[in-house]
Design a protein around this motif. Structure first.
Motif, mmCIF file in Angstrom:
data_model
loop_
_atom_site.group_PDB
_atom_site.id
_atom_site.type_symbol
_atom_site.label_atom_id
_atom_site.label_comp_id
_atom_site.label_asym_id
_atom_site.label_seq_id
_atom_site.Cartn_x
_atom_site.Cartn_y
_atom_site.Cartn_z
ATOM 1 N N ASN A 165 60.207 -3.859 -24.690
ATOM 2 C CA ASN A 165 61.122 -4.700 -23.861
ATOM 3 C C ASN A 165 61.936 -5.708 -24.523
ATOM 4 N N PHE A 166 62.928 -6.284 -23.911
ATOM 5 C CA PHE A 166 63.704 -7.276 -24.467
ATOM 6 C C PHE A 166 64.003 -8.404 -23.465
ATOM 7 N N HIS A 167 63.347 -9.412 -23.478
ATOM 8 C CA HIS A 167 63.652 -10.435 -22.509
ATOM 9 C C HIS A 167 64.879 -11.321 -22.424
ATOM 10 N N THR A 168 65.998 -10.858 -22.046
ATOM 11 C CA THR A 168 67.304 -11.464 -22.393
ATOM 12 C C THR A 168 67.723 -12.360 -21.082
ATOM 13 N N TYR A 169 68.627 -13.171 -21.233
ATOM 14 C CA TYR A 169 69.172 -14.179 -20.190
ATOM 15 C C TYR A 169 69.554 -13.182 -19.180
ATOM 16 N N ILE A 176 65.758 -8.112 -18.177
ATOM 17 C CA ILE A 176 64.802 -7.135 -19.169
ATOM 18 C C ILE A 176 65.412 -5.907 -19.727
ATOM 19 N N VAL A 177 65.605 -5.765 -20.710
ATOM 20 C CA VAL A 177 65.991 -4.403 -21.439
ATOM 21 C C VAL A 177 64.859 -3.590 -21.476
ATOM 22 N N HIS A 178 65.089 -2.577 -20.802
ATOM 23 C CA HIS A 178 63.878 -1.618 -21.142
ATOM 24 C C HIS A 178 63.952 -0.590 -22.051
ATOM 25 N N ALA A 179 63.871 -0.922 -23.428
ATOM 26 C CA ALA A 179 64.342 -0.350 -24.657
ATOM 27 C C ALA A 179 63.394 0.980 -24.662
ATOM 28 N N VAL A 180 62.123 0.740 -24.829
ATOM 29 C CA VAL A 180 61.360 2.057 -25.144
ATOM 30 C C VAL A 180 60.298 2.066 -24.109
ATOM 31 N N GLY A 236 68.751 11.475 -30.456
ATOM 32 C CA GLY A 236 69.312 11.028 -29.206
ATOM 33 C C GLY A 236 70.456 10.098 -29.329
ATOM 34 N N GLU A 237 71.276 10.050 -28.334
ATOM 35 C CA GLU A 237 72.562 9.204 -28.345
ATOM 36 C C GLU A 237 72.064 7.910 -28.889
ATOM 37 N N SER A 238 73.231 7.197 -29.315
ATOM 38 C CA SER A 238 73.000 5.786 -29.658
ATOM 39 C C SER A 238 72.342 5.046 -28.481
ATOM 40 N N GLY A 239 71.699 4.172 -28.817
ATOM 41 C CA GLY A 239 71.013 3.227 -27.727
ATOM 42 C C GLY A 239 69.795 3.876 -26.867
ATOM 43 N N SER A 240 69.426 5.106 -27.553
ATOM 44 C CA SER A 240 68.220 5.669 -26.715
ATOM 45 C C SER A 240 66.944 5.204 -27.127
ATOM 46 N N GLY A 241 66.916 4.096 -27.984
ATOM 47 C CA GLY A 241 65.569 3.802 -28.334
ATOM 48 C C GLY A 241 64.891 3.967 -29.610
ATOM 49 N N LYS A 242 65.687 4.922 -30.398
ATOM 50 C CA LYS A 242 65.231 5.339 -31.448
ATOM 51 C C LYS A 242 64.984 4.445 -32.592
ATOM 52 N N SER A 243 65.506 3.211 -32.855
ATOM 53 C CA SER A 243 65.335 2.308 -33.927
ATOM 54 C C SER A 243 64.505 1.253 -33.352
ATOM 55 N N VAL A 244 64.272 0.875 -32.093
ATOM 56 C CA VAL A 244 63.254 0.115 -31.298
ATOM 57 C C VAL A 244 61.950 0.771 -31.520
ATOM 58 N N THR A 245 61.764 2.117 -31.365
ATOM 59 C CA THR A 245 60.747 2.764 -31.290
ATOM 60 C C THR A 245 59.826 2.344 -32.816
ATOM 61 N N ILE A 281 59.937 -5.812 -34.831
ATOM 62 C CA ILE A 281 60.842 -6.409 -33.244
ATOM 63 C C ILE A 281 60.920 -7.568 -33.234
ATOM 64 N N PRO A 282 62.169 -8.136 -33.403
ATOM 65 C CA PRO A 282 62.531 -9.719 -33.245
ATOM 66 C C PRO A 282 61.970 -10.356 -31.981
ATOM 67 N N SER A 283 60.939 -11.196 -32.183
ATOM 68 C CA SER A 283 60.374 -11.783 -30.865
ATOM 69 C C SER A 283 60.483 -13.273 -30.917
ATOM 70 N N PRO A 284 61.120 -13.752 -30.170
ATOM 71 C CA PRO A 284 61.618 -13.457 -28.934
ATOM 72 C C PRO A 284 63.118 -12.863 -29.430
ATOM 73 N N PRO A 285 63.874 -11.977 -28.484
ATOM 74 C CA PRO A 285 63.404 -11.748 -27.097
ATOM 75 C C PRO A 285 62.633 -10.274 -27.154
ATOM 76 N N GLY A 286 62.438 -9.747 -28.123
ATOM 77 C CA GLY A 286 61.683 -8.518 -28.064
ATOM 78 C C GLY A 286 60.224 -8.771 -27.798
ATOM 79 N N ASP A 290 72.331 1.971 -17.983
ATOM 80 C CA ASP A 290 72.145 0.582 -18.352
ATOM 81 C C ASP A 290 70.575 0.307 -18.256
ATOM 82 N N LEU A 291 70.109 0.041 -19.624
ATOM 83 C CA LEU A 291 68.734 -0.290 -19.689
ATOM 84 C C LEU A 291 68.267 -1.619 -18.951
ATOM 85 N N LEU A 292 69.260 -2.440 -18.317
ATOM 86 C CA LEU A 292 68.914 -3.570 -18.025
ATOM 87 C C LEU A 292 68.314 -3.104 -16.387
HETATM 88 N N1 LIG Z 1 67.622 -7.614 -30.083
HETATM 89 C C1 LIG Z 1 67.854 -6.919 -29.066
HETATM 90 N N2 LIG Z 1 68.022 -7.615 -27.937
HETATM 91 C C2 LIG Z 1 68.489 -7.167 -26.815
HETATM 92 N N3 LIG Z 1 68.386 -5.579 -26.589
HETATM 93 C C3 LIG Z 1 67.965 -4.929 -27.618
HETATM 94 C C4 LIG Z 1 67.748 -5.432 -28.991
HETATM 95 N N4 LIG Z 1 67.751 -4.644 -29.881
HETATM 96 C C5 LIG Z 1 67.955 -3.222 -29.287
HETATM 97 N N5 LIG Z 1 68.060 -3.692 -28.231
HETATM 98 C C6 LIG Z 1 68.626 -2.595 -26.819
HETATM 99 O O1 LIG Z 1 67.441 -1.613 -27.028
HETATM 100 C C7 LIG Z 1 67.795 -0.302 -26.684
HETATM 101 C C8 LIG Z 1 67.805 0.733 -27.591
HETATM 102 O O2 LIG Z 1 68.310 0.474 -29.011
HETATM 103 P P1 LIG Z 1 68.151 1.185 -30.301
HETATM 104 O O3 LIG Z 1 66.657 1.522 -30.397
HETATM 105 O O4 LIG Z 1 68.634 0.419 -31.463
HETATM 106 O O5 LIG Z 1 68.865 2.578 -29.929
HETATM 107 P P2 LIG Z 1 69.200 3.752 -30.953
HETATM 108 O O6 LIG Z 1 68.493 3.432 -32.300
HETATM 109 O O7 LIG Z 1 68.585 5.117 -30.492
HETATM 110 O O8 LIG Z 1 70.552 3.841 -31.076
HETATM 111 C C9 LIG Z 1 69.747 -0.702 -26.739
HETATM 112 O O9 LIG Z 1 70.020 -0.521 -25.316
HETATM 113 C C10 LIG Z 1 69.661 -1.886 -27.165
HETATM 114 O O10 LIG Z 1 70.866 -2.674 -26.731
#
Ligand SMILES: Nc1ncnc2c1ncn2[C@@H]1O[C@H](COP(=O)(O)OP(=O)(O)O)[C@@H](O)[C@H]1O
Ligand SMILES: [Mg+2]
Length: 356
Positions: free
Chosen positions: A16-20, A23-27, A44-53, A61-66, A300-302
């Motif tokens: 998750n990303f704990h943002t202001y 919480i963004v439930h990314a993966v 998966g479409e852009s924003g589906s969590g591939k890179s975050v995985t 993962i940048p922490s915070p917020p991740g 919306d992953l929030l």
């Molecule tokens: N540093 C961050 N802060 C907040 N949200 C983030 C951050 N990095 C990624 N996200 C969110 O995590 C979700 C998944 O992103 P990502 O893994 O990059 O998608 P993909 O690679 O599938 O396009 C997106 O909704 C993105 O906005």
């Protein structure tokens, strides 16, 4: 594919990303297995969590917020040669959890055993250092070669990825290379320490179409020459399908379907996968078949919807789909789909083929 002989198992990873804004439930509860000597595609479409995985796997993962909230990344212990951290018992016997390694041990894994190729080589390359210096750096740092040997090996690697005059090009700076050539350098770098796993995250997305095809061809060629498993990530199903043995379809931070690449094409089990297929050109398609985009946009992953994350866009959605998230249902050998339509009690729906 031998699913019992695993190189890596991503096991229930939640990031998750704990943002202001909240919480963004990314993966969420991500589980992906990578057999030895295989190519696993993630689409998966852009924003589906591939890179975050994958950044979770690499612990980048940048922490915070991740924050990686839970899960394990099991990696073959014999490969890592880290006896102290190998599980002695249980289902993960012989594996090491990358997420519990001390940071200094994880540094030995990155680049040496698992390396990554990113979408934009200009971000990963240092503009003020020569290609030669950057290529030799990690080999020397991981202690697999001294300066002189590393220089020789770097030239070999550049030749392997078809950079003309590799010896001279070692002294050039990144801006003296074209986009396609820079991506070749990134591939050479990723392979320089002979890692057991290469993660290629949208490796061709920033390139134009002909160069894209050349880079994919190169990756296929290298795959047969070198002994690494590959995870190839793309928003484009046709890119993944051209390389992968097994495909994982991601949506809103979840696995919606996974299958052998042929099964996925022949018998897609999730309405989202079917939608993805209709939206990309196929070689075997009838000339008159139209490309149809999937209506709507990802949630919306929030504040993701309570039930199936795809339900708001799904033409087959039933009442239960909006209330409860379906589990991954096994619908064939190594083939699973997160869809209630495969539940034995689900009604038959016109246009949807229930896989037996
Ligand atoms: N540093 C961050 N802060 C907040 N949200 C983030 C951050 N990095 C990624 N996200 C969110 O995590 C979700 C998944 O992103 P990502 O893994 O990059 O998608 P993909 O690679 O599938 O396009 C997106 O909704 C993105 O906005
Ligand atoms: Mg991405």
């Amino acid at each position: 594919m031998d699913e019992t002989n695993l190189l890596m198992r991503i096991d229930g990873v939640t990031t998750n990303f704990h943002t202001y804004a909240g919480i963004v439930h990314a993966v969420d509860d991500m589980t992906i297995t990578v057999p030895k000597d295989s190519v696993v595609g993630i689409v998966g479409e852009s924003g589906s969590g591939k890179s975050v995985t994958m950044m979770s796997v690499m612990r980048l993962i940048p922490s915070p917020p991740g924050r990686i909230e839970s899960g394990h990344v099991w990696f073959d212990g014999a490969t890592l040669n880290m006896a102290d951290y190998v599980q002695q018992e249980g289902p993960n016997r012989g594996m090491v959890d990358l997420l519990s390694l001390p940071p200094e041990e994880m540094m030995k894994v990155r680049g040496r055993h698992v390396s990554m190729i990113f979408q934009d080589p200009m971000v990963s390359l240092n503009p003020v250092l020569t290609i030669g210096l950057q290529m030799t750096e990690s080999m020397v740092a991981h202690g697999i070669a001294d300066n002189e040997e590393a220089w020789k090996r770097a030239i070999e690697m550049l030749a392997l990825v078809s950079i003309p005059n590799p010896e001279e090009r070692m002294r050039d700076y990144p801006h003296q290379y074209s986009g396609g050539m820079r991506q070749r350098v990134m591939i050479a770098m990723a392979l320089s320490c002979s890692p057991e796993l290469v993660i290629a995250d949208e490796p061709t997305t920033s390139l134009d179409v002909t160069v894209q095809a050349q880079i994919l061809e190169l990756m296929k060629e290298l795959k047969t020459k070198l002994k690494s498993s590959v995870i190839i990530i793309s928003h484009d199903l046709s890119i993944v399908a051209g390389m992968a043995d097994k495909v994982v379809v991601m949506y809103a931070g979840r696995v919606l379907e996974e299958a052998d690449v042929y099964d996925l094409y022949e018998k897609p089990g999730h309405p989202y996968t079917m939608g993805l297929m209709k939206s990309v050109p196929r070689l075997d398609a009838d000339d008159r078949e139209r490309l149809v985009p999937i209506e709507g946009s990802p949630p919306d992953l929030l504040a993701p919807p309570a039930g199936c994350k795809f339900a708001p866009r799904c033409q087959y959605a039933m009442e239960i789909c909006c209330k409860q998230e379906p589990p991954l249902i096994t619908i064939g050998d190594g083939h699973r789909a997160r869809c209630f339509l495969h539940h034995p009690a689900a009604p038959a729906v016109p246009g949807f083929v229930k896989v037996e």
